[in-house]
Design a protein around this motif. Sequence first.
Motif, short mmCIF file in Angstrom:
data_model
loop_
_atom_site.label_atom_id
_atom_site.label_comp_id
_atom_site.label_asym_id
_atom_site.label_seq_id
_atom_site.Cartn_x
_atom_site.Cartn_y
_atom_site.Cartn_z
N TYR A 185 -116.29 57.39 -51.97
CA TYR A 185 -117.14 56.81 -53.00
C TYR A 185 -116.63 57.16 -54.39
CZ TYR A 185 -119.16 61.43 -53.89
OH TYR A 185 -119.33 62.75 -54.24
N GLN A 186 -117.14 56.44 -55.38
CA GLN A 186 -116.79 56.68 -56.78
C GLN A 186 -117.79 57.66 -57.38
OE1 GLN A 186 -114.86 52.27 -57.71
NE2 GLN A 186 -116.76 52.86 -58.68
N LYS A 187 -117.28 58.75 -57.92
CA LYS A 187 -118.16 59.79 -58.46
C LYS A 187 -118.93 59.29 -59.68
CE LYS A 187 -114.60 62.58 -58.62
NZ LYS A 187 -113.75 63.77 -58.87
N SER A 188 -118.33 58.38 -60.43
CA SER A 188 -118.95 57.94 -61.68
C SER A 188 -120.23 57.15 -61.48
CB SER A 188 -117.95 57.09 -62.48
OG SER A 188 -117.53 55.97 -61.70
N ASP A 189 -120.29 56.35 -60.43
CA ASP A 189 -121.48 55.51 -60.24
C ASP A 189 -122.07 55.59 -58.84
OD1 ASP A 189 -119.57 54.17 -58.80
OD2 ASP A 189 -119.57 52.36 -60.03
N PRO B 10 -106.19 47.63 -46.79
CA PRO B 10 -105.48 48.17 -47.95
C PRO B 10 -106.45 48.83 -48.93
CG PRO B 10 -104.86 45.89 -47.53
CD PRO B 10 -106.05 46.18 -46.67
N LEU B 11 -105.99 49.87 -49.60
CA LEU B 11 -106.84 50.61 -50.53
C LEU B 11 -107.40 49.70 -51.62
CD1 LEU B 11 -107.99 53.28 -51.56
CD2 LEU B 11 -105.86 53.64 -52.82
N LEU C 270 -108.16 56.55 -59.18
CA LEU C 270 -108.13 57.40 -57.99
C LEU C 270 -108.76 58.76 -58.25
CD1 LEU C 270 -104.61 56.64 -56.47
CD2 LEU C 270 -106.83 55.77 -55.75
N GLY C 271 -108.73 59.21 -59.50
CA GLY C 271 -109.36 60.49 -59.83
C GLY C 271 -110.87 60.43 -59.74
N ASP C 272 -111.40 59.23 -59.71
CA ASP C 272 -112.86 59.05 -59.63
C ASP C 272 -113.34 58.98 -58.18
OD1 ASP C 272 -115.43 58.64 -60.69
OD2 ASP C 272 -115.23 56.46 -60.51
N ILE C 273 -112.38 59.01 -57.23
CA ILE C 273 -112.74 58.87 -55.82
C ILE C 273 -112.96 60.25 -55.19
CG2 ILE C 273 -111.89 58.17 -53.55
CD1 ILE C 273 -110.46 55.89 -54.84
N ASP C 274 -114.00 60.35 -54.41
CA ASP C 274 -114.24 61.56 -53.62
C ASP C 274 -114.52 61.14 -52.18
OD1 ASP C 274 -114.47 64.19 -53.02
OD2 ASP C 274 -116.37 64.53 -54.08
N VAL C 275 -114.24 62.04 -51.26
CA VAL C 275 -114.49 61.78 -49.84
C VAL C 275 -115.40 62.88 -49.31
CG1 VAL C 275 -113.46 61.60 -47.54
CG2 VAL C 275 -112.28 60.62 -49.51
N LYS C 276 -116.46 62.49 -48.67
CA LYS C 276 -117.43 63.46 -48.16
C LYS C 276 -117.84 63.11 -46.74
CE LYS C 276 -119.23 64.67 -52.71
NZ LYS C 276 -120.42 64.89 -53.54
N VAL C 277 -118.31 64.12 -46.03
CA VAL C 277 -118.77 63.94 -44.65
C VAL C 277 -120.29 63.93 -44.64
CG1 VAL C 277 -118.80 64.91 -42.33
CG2 VAL C 277 -116.73 65.07 -43.72
N VAL C 278 -120.86 62.91 -44.04
CA VAL C 278 -122.32 62.83 -43.93
C VAL C 278 -122.70 62.63 -42.48
CG1 VAL C 278 -122.57 61.90 -46.25
CG2 VAL C 278 -122.39 60.34 -44.32
N SER C 279 -123.92 62.98 -42.17
CA SER C 279 -124.46 62.77 -40.83
C SER C 279 -125.43 61.60 -40.88
CB SER C 279 -125.18 64.03 -40.35
OG SER C 279 -125.75 63.83 -39.07
N ILE C 280 -125.18 60.63 -40.02
CA ILE C 280 -126.04 59.44 -39.95
C ILE C 280 -127.03 59.64 -38.81
CG2 ILE C 280 -126.12 56.93 -39.70
CD1 ILE C 280 -124.64 57.89 -42.19
N LYS D 173 -121.23 67.50 -47.78
CA LYS D 173 -120.02 68.29 -47.78
C LYS D 173 -118.84 67.48 -48.32
CE LYS D 173 -116.85 70.51 -44.51
NZ LYS D 173 -116.60 70.76 -43.08
N SER D 174 -118.07 68.06 -49.21
CA SER D 174 -116.94 67.37 -49.82
C SER D 174 -115.63 67.79 -49.17
CB SER D 174 -116.89 67.68 -51.32
OG SER D 174 -115.81 67.04 -51.93
N GLU D 175 -114.67 66.84 -49.11
CA GLU D 175 -113.34 67.13 -48.61
C GLU D 175 -112.32 66.70 -49.64
OE1 GLU D 175 -113.83 66.70 -43.79
OE2 GLU D 175 -112.47 65.39 -44.87
N ASP D 176 -111.16 67.32 -49.63
CA ASP D 176 -110.09 66.89 -50.53
C ASP D 176 -109.62 65.51 -50.14
OD1 ASP D 176 -108.67 70.21 -50.65
OD2 ASP D 176 -110.16 69.25 -51.96
N TYR D 177 -109.39 64.68 -51.11
CA TYR D 177 -108.87 63.34 -50.84
C TYR D 177 -107.36 63.35 -50.99
CZ TYR D 177 -107.80 58.45 -51.34
OH TYR D 177 -107.26 57.21 -51.18
#
Length: 486
Positions: free
Chosen positions: A266-270, A428-429, A440-450, A481-485
Amino acid sequence: MEASGNVEPVQLSMKLTVHKDTNKVLFAEVGKDFADVLISFLTLPLGTIARLVAKEGDMGPVKIASLSSLYESVVNLGDEYMFIDTCKEMLLQPRNPMEDYCRRMKLNVDDTEPTKYYVCNNLLDCVLETNVMCSTFKNYDCDCGSYLEKQISRNTFIPLVGFVKNKSCFIVTDDLCVLPMSLDTMVSIVKKMGIEDMSTLKEILVNVTKNQLIDLLKCSLVSKTPLTDVFLRKKPCIQKSDGNIVYVCGDFIDEQCASVNVKIMYQKSDGKILCAQGKDFANFLLSILTFPLGVVVRLLQGNSSVGSVDGLYNSVVHLNEDLFNTKELKAKLVDLGLAPQFKLSNQVLPISEVVAPTYYCVTKSSKSKLTDFYLTEYRSVVDPSTKCKTVVMDDPISENESSKVLLRGPTVFAVTDNLVVSPISSMPLLSLSNNTNINLGDIDVKVVSIGLNEGLSILKASLTSSSALTNGLAHLVTNVKSEDYV
């Protein structure tokens, strides 16, 4: 039961009461046949609905939030990614749990092929065994080593046509609430609209075609005024989404449901979710296409926010059971489940499937040749040449209830914000965002439980938003929880 050839196409008649000043339908007076069609909308699986609303009709195709893109992604998904070939058919042509009732209606909008039953090519030999294997999909293996590809008929008598009793009459409001016929109700509707001058009202007799019924289905999913849209405006008045959607579990809090972990990008900014990654999550999303519309509204406790569907469902719930062909039939409609054998293992949502009846295979033979064979729900043997064996229904997905899935591993699947499901290798990205200048600096990857709450939120968002992940999971983006992208 529709006309074909040179016979006049079947139409349904009704009378509209219209406010001339606003050109708006106040209510319609309808008979059994039209009421049956409206009620049948609730029995249609979402995959069937996505297919029907994409038809041209008189009004043109309509896209339903993220549901349409989810369906199209299955159309485009290669067979090699499905657990078995049948899985794709189950999603694109899902079975209606009330198929037997809908098939006998005067007009049925569901164009799904009727369920067929197949037994072993060597049936005469198989009846010598303890049970007879049967499948609702062709070319599965029989225990004897042959194939289940001999079509067999069902000797099942269903005397009921549709859902409500013959000669019953109803009032249907512009937002598709089905009410018992009553002069008091008519007056109440007119008063509620603030109309005092009865000369501003007019009545219109309408003959309704199948195309118009499909258009009515389209409008029921996107509009609060579907009768006006179809019969007066000739175009849908599309309801706008309410934005972020968070669903509270409510009465389902004690239900034992599975949960699945998924990575979201997701994008951290919005907070916009670009995609989610996980095969179990993709399996859950694809299974939504098999959910009947009435099941969805019930799971969302009558608050799906989907066009006029909530009013339709809730009005059916409150209709007197004596208006239905049987009291049991109303109970089935209010508490619908999936068609038999369509429930996946580890389902995120508390959804059941309709229990199929126990069938018996009756065979008659003469001089070692099969002369007659059929399925029946009643065990009977009338003469020595007749055998009646219990039928074992072959599961189209898996022999093991704990491993029923739709997608084949070990492929990794990704899901876009509008629920396009595809192998991650084909995504494709840059396709994840309409903005090719994405930072790309605005992108973060996190793990969620659905779990249950998230599953319900996504289900609701899939029908009301083209950003189903962002709207359905917005409450998780800042608390996971956040992970390195990389």
